[in-house]
Design a protein around this motif. Sequence first.
Motif, PDB file in Angstrom:
ATOM      1  N   MET A   1      37.187  50.215  39.804  1.00 17.64           N
ATOM      2  CA  MET A   1      37.920  48.970  39.427  1.00 17.64           C
ATOM      3  C   MET A   1      37.590  47.591  40.254  1.00 17.64           C
ATOM      4  N   LYS A   2      37.033  46.756  39.770  1.00 20.22           N
ATOM      5  CA  LYS A   2      36.281  45.599  40.832  1.00 20.22           C
ATOM      6  C   LYS A   2      37.798  44.547  40.573  1.00 20.22           C
ATOM      7  N   ARG A   3      37.906  43.585  41.492  1.00 22.87           N
ATOM      8  CA  ARG A   3      38.695  42.362  41.425  1.00 22.87           C
ATOM      9  C   ARG A   3      37.924  41.169  41.837  1.00 22.87           C
ATOM     10  N   ILE A   4      38.490  40.173  41.292  1.00 22.82           N
ATOM     11  CA  ILE A   4      38.283  38.967  41.640  1.00 22.82           C
ATOM     12  C   ILE A   4      39.508  37.964  42.184  1.00 22.82           C
ATOM     13  N   LEU A   5      39.494  37.350  43.385  1.00 20.59           N
ATOM     14  CA  LEU A   5      40.662  36.856  43.735  1.00 20.59           C
ATOM     15  C   LEU A   5      40.361  35.420  43.789  1.00 20.59           C
ATOM     16  N   ILE A   6      41.228  34.604  43.494  1.00 19.90           N
ATOM     17  CA  ILE A   6      40.995  33.086  43.275  1.00 19.90           C
ATOM     18  C   ILE A   6      42.191  32.686  44.024  1.00 19.90           C
ATOM     19  N   ILE A   7      42.037  31.945  44.996  1.00 21.00           N
ATOM     20  CA  ILE A   7      42.978  31.407  46.056  1.00 21.00           C
ATOM     21  C   ILE A   7      42.989  29.625  45.692  1.00 21.00           C
ATOM     22  N   GLY A   8      44.218  29.173  45.981  1.00 18.54           N
ATOM     23  CA  GLY A   8      44.050  27.763  46.291  1.00 18.54           C
ATOM     24  C   GLY A   8      45.746  27.269  46.080  1.00 18.54           C
ATOM     25  N   ASN A   9      45.641  26.057  46.270  1.00 16.33           N
ATOM     26  CA  ASN A   9      47.068  25.143  46.240  1.00 16.33           C
ATOM     27  C   ASN A   9      47.857  25.013  45.042  1.00 16.33           C
ATOM     28  N   THR A  16      44.060  28.366  35.098  1.00 17.56           N
ATOM     29  CA  THR A  16      42.942  28.337  34.112  1.00 17.56           C
ATOM     30  C   THR A  16      41.825  28.736  34.360  1.00 17.56           C
ATOM     31  N   THR A  17      41.273  28.668  35.683  1.00 22.62           N
ATOM     32  CA  THR A  17      40.197  29.299  36.129  1.00 22.62           C
ATOM     33  C   THR A  17      40.114  30.937  35.624  1.00 22.62           C
ATOM     34  N   SER A  18      41.074  31.475  36.152  1.00 13.55           N
ATOM     35  CA  SER A  18      41.245  32.959  35.861  1.00 13.55           C
ATOM     36  C   SER A  18      41.232  33.173  34.427  1.00 13.55           C
ATOM     37  N   ASN A  19      41.864  32.669  33.687  1.00  9.16           N
ATOM     38  CA  ASN A  19      42.009  32.828  32.022  1.00  9.16           C
ATOM     39  C   ASN A  19      40.309  32.345  31.790  1.00  9.16           C
ATOM     40  N   LYS A  20      39.778  31.421  31.987  1.00  8.97           N
ATOM     41  CA  LYS A  20      38.339  31.222  31.433  1.00  8.97           C
ATOM     42  C   LYS A  20      37.286  32.463  31.858  1.00  8.97           C
ATOM     43  N   ILE A  21      37.466  32.898  33.254  1.00 12.30           N
ATOM     44  CA  ILE A  21      36.755  34.133  33.685  1.00 12.30           C
ATOM     45  C   ILE A  21      36.996  35.256  32.911  1.00 12.30           C
ATOM     46  N   ARG A  26      35.448  39.232  28.930  1.00 12.06           N
ATOM     47  CA  ARG A  26      35.774  39.998  27.573  1.00 12.06           C
ATOM     48  C   ARG A  26      34.600  39.695  26.369  1.00 12.06           C
ATOM     49  N   THR A  27      34.029  38.578  26.307  1.00 18.62           N
ATOM     50  CA  THR A  27      32.902  38.213  25.575  1.00 18.62           C
ATOM     51  C   THR A  27      31.861  39.047  25.765  1.00 18.62           C
ATOM     52  N   MET A  28      31.682  39.407  27.165  1.00 17.86           N
ATOM     53  CA  MET A  28      30.709  40.088  27.772  1.00 17.86           C
ATOM     54  C   MET A  28      30.979  41.805  27.329  1.00 17.86           C
ATOM     55  N   GLY A  29      31.992  42.177  26.816  1.00 17.75           N
ATOM     56  CA  GLY A  29      32.305  43.447  26.619  1.00 17.75           C
ATOM     57  C   GLY A  29      32.894  44.063  27.598  1.00 17.75           C
ATOM     58  N   LYS A  30      33.631  43.311  28.642  1.00 18.64           N
ATOM     59  CA  LYS A  30      34.247  43.959  29.783  1.00 18.64           C
ATOM     60  C   LYS A  30      35.433  43.801  29.704  1.00 18.64           C
ATOM     61  N   LYS A  31      36.450  44.627  30.220  1.00 21.12           N
ATOM     62  CA  LYS A  31      37.812  44.642  30.257  1.00 21.12           C
ATOM     63  C   LYS A  31      38.194  43.861  31.445  1.00 21.12           C
ATOM     64  N   ALA A  32      39.001  42.856  30.979  1.00 23.23           N
ATOM     65  CA  ALA A  32      39.470  41.887  31.979  1.00 23.23           C
ATOM     66  C   ALA A  32      40.898  41.810  31.849  1.00 23.23           C
ATOM     67  N   GLN A  33      41.756  41.593  33.073  1.00 19.81           N
ATOM     68  CA  GLN A  33      43.203  41.422  32.843  1.00 19.81           C
ATOM     69  C   GLN A  33      43.404  40.263  33.998  1.00 19.81           C
ATOM     70  N   VAL A  34      44.267  39.275  33.443  1.00 19.96           N
ATOM     71  CA  VAL A  34      44.814  38.268  34.869  1.00 19.96           C
ATOM     72  C   VAL A  34      46.035  38.725  35.194  1.00 19.96           C
ATOM     73  N   LEU A  35      46.107  38.633  36.494  1.00 24.66           N
ATOM     74  CA  LEU A  35      47.428  39.019  37.140  1.00 24.66           C
ATOM     75  C   LEU A  35      47.730  37.507  37.992  1.00 24.66           C
TER      76      LEU A  35
END
Length: 70
Positions: A1-9, A16-21, A26-35
């Motif tokens: 499982m790979k993760r993308i971590l986004i930080i900021g104030n 918004t950025t997480s949901n767009k990613i 998902r449009t590329m056929g990948k499984k993605a979940q935003v936490l």
Amino acid sequence: MKRILIIGNAGSGKTTTSNKIAEKLRTMGKKAQVLSMDDFYKNRIDTPKKADGSYDFECVEALDLPYFQT
């Protein structure tokens, strides 16, 4: 499982950025979940306040840590 971590104030567009990613993946056929950290804040009445009376969402005490750990 790979993760993308986004930080900021607060209010910097992390959710918004997480949901767009996730949507793009998902449009590329990948499984993605935003936490989102937004899901782990304490109830407003339990949120610490700053000296000026405004809510302090930047401190760790604003998070419901037991819920976060489940």
